[in-house]
Enzyme design. Sequence first.
Site, PDB file in Angstrom:
ATOM      1  N   CYS A  47     -31.388 -22.187  54.347  1.00 26.77           N
ATOM      2  CA  CYS A  47     -32.715 -21.778  54.814  1.00 26.77           C
ATOM      3  C   CYS A  47     -33.379 -20.908  53.747  1.00 26.77           C
ATOM      4  O   CYS A  47     -32.991 -19.749  53.563  1.00 26.77           O
ATOM      5  CB  CYS A  47     -32.556 -21.024  56.138  1.00 26.77           C
ATOM      6  N   CYS A  50     -34.793 -17.612  54.964  1.00 29.21           N
ATOM      7  CA  CYS A  50     -33.691 -16.696  55.305  1.00 29.21           C
ATOM      8  C   CYS A  50     -33.179 -15.991  54.052  1.00 29.21           C
ATOM      9  O   CYS A  50     -32.990 -14.766  54.058  1.00 29.21           O
ATOM     10  CB  CYS A  50     -32.524 -17.461  55.934  1.00 29.21           C
TER      11      CYS A  50
END
Length: 127
Positions: A47, A50
Amino acid sequence: MVLCYASQINVKKVINLSVIEINKDNFEAEFLNSGLPVVMDFWGPQCGPCIALLPKYHELADNPKYHGRVKFCSTDTSKNRRTAVNMKVMSLPTFVFYKDGKEAGRLMGSKATIESVRAKVEELAGK
């Protein structure tokens, strides 16, 4: 804060003693039954947002004004899928906020910015 490289995912990983790594063995004690308000960062190594938020989240956890007032936790959902499913995490990044044993808020996807996380931490800390 210590920076190291995670060669498997080819990104910089932040290791921080102010952030507790959560897994199935410590989830209940550290997160659900904490005596302090808790912020949990659900993230994944694939991600991009993230990975971009990780260092900023760890810097926030390092802020002395939160020490002893808010507990910062993090879990890699690729290694802790059951925890993520049990918490109904459907997208990454997701930040879940707990206070007094109850969910006090959640930020997901594009709403999970460091500014919005900081605002919710301030609210949890009583400021």
